[in-house]
Scaffold this motif. Structure first.
Motif, PDB file in Angstrom:
ATOM      1  N   ALA A   9       0.867  -1.182   0.000  1.00  0.00           N
ATOM      2  CA  ALA A   9       0.000   0.000   0.000  1.00  0.00           C
ATOM      3  C   ALA A   9       0.899   1.226   0.000  1.00  0.00           C
ATOM      4  O   ALA A   9       1.928   1.255   0.672  1.00  0.00           O
ATOM      5  CB  ALA A   9      -0.909   0.007   1.211  1.00  0.00           C
ATOM      6  N   THR A  54      -2.209   3.255   6.376  1.00  0.00           N
ATOM      7  CA  THR A  54      -1.505   2.622   5.254  1.00  0.00           C
ATOM      8  C   THR A  54      -1.347   1.123   5.502  1.00  0.00           C
ATOM      9  O   THR A  54      -1.531   0.311   4.591  1.00  0.00           O
ATOM     10  CB  THR A  54      -0.125   3.275   5.045  1.00  0.00           C
ATOM     11  OG1 THR A  54      -0.286   4.694   4.978  1.00  0.00           O
ATOM     12  CG2 THR A  54       0.532   2.794   3.775  1.00  0.00           C
ATOM     13  N   SER A  57      -4.609  -0.612   4.954  1.00  0.00           N
ATOM     14  CA  SER A  57      -4.869  -0.695   3.521  1.00  0.00           C
ATOM     15  C   SER A  57      -4.102  -1.861   2.901  1.00  0.00           C
ATOM     16  O   SER A  57      -4.639  -2.602   2.075  1.00  0.00           O
ATOM     17  CB  SER A  57      -4.475   0.615   2.844  1.00  0.00           C
ATOM     18  OG  SER A  57      -4.642   0.530   1.460  1.00  0.00           O
ATOM     19  N   ASN A  61      -5.571  -5.166   1.078  1.00  0.00           N
ATOM     20  CA  ASN A  61      -5.126  -5.573  -0.254  1.00  0.00           C
ATOM     21  C   ASN A  61      -4.749  -7.051  -0.285  1.00  0.00           C
ATOM     22  O   ASN A  61      -5.020  -7.744  -1.258  1.00  0.00           O
ATOM     23  CB  ASN A  61      -3.933  -4.726  -0.713  1.00  0.00           C
ATOM     24  CG  ASN A  61      -4.320  -3.303  -1.001  1.00  0.00           C
ATOM     25  OD1 ASN A  61      -5.485  -3.003  -1.189  1.00  0.00           O
ATOM     26  ND2 ASN A  61      -3.345  -2.418  -1.028  1.00  0.00           N
TER      27      ASN A  61
END
Length: 116
Positions: A9, A54, A57, A61
């Motif tokens: 990310a 982050t 994220s 993902n």
């Protein structure tokens, strides 16, 4: 057969200096995700809030790529680094009509995860 699952990310144009972001990212590199989130939660730095977002994220993902349940205890932070972004250039007014230049730094934060 390679069983490593990777994800990353990137957060760009964050209003933090790279130096201040790197000192936090250095602490979590090589740790597993649960431990890193716990460390970031109790650190007193402003960069931690952005780094947690982050990291979450990157975790999302990794779970999107693999439809099956992912065990977060086995996910390690492979790399975490901050690169320089563009500087915002401003002026501070001073006495007798002068102007003093101010450069406000930005950075790009990248977190790479790996599941073993």
């Amino acid at each position: 057969m390679n069983n490593n699952i990777q994800s990353q990310a990137v957060t760009k144009y964050i209003r933090l200096s790279t130096h201040k972001s790197r000192r936090v990212l250095k602490q979590i590199t090589g740790k597993n995700c649960n431990e890193a989130q716990l460390i970031l939660k109790f650190m007193p730095y402003r960069a931690c809030k952005t780094i947690i977002k982050t990291l979450n994220s990157a975790l999302n993902n990794i779970s999107k790529e693999n439809s099956n349940k992912i065990d977060t205890k086995r996910i390690m932070i492979k790399e975490a680094f901050a690169n320089k972004g563009p500087k915002l250039k401003r002026f501070q007014p001073r006495a007798q009509g002068r102007a003093f230049p101010i450069q406000k730094p930005t950075c790009h934060i990248t977190i790479k995860l790996e599941k073993k």
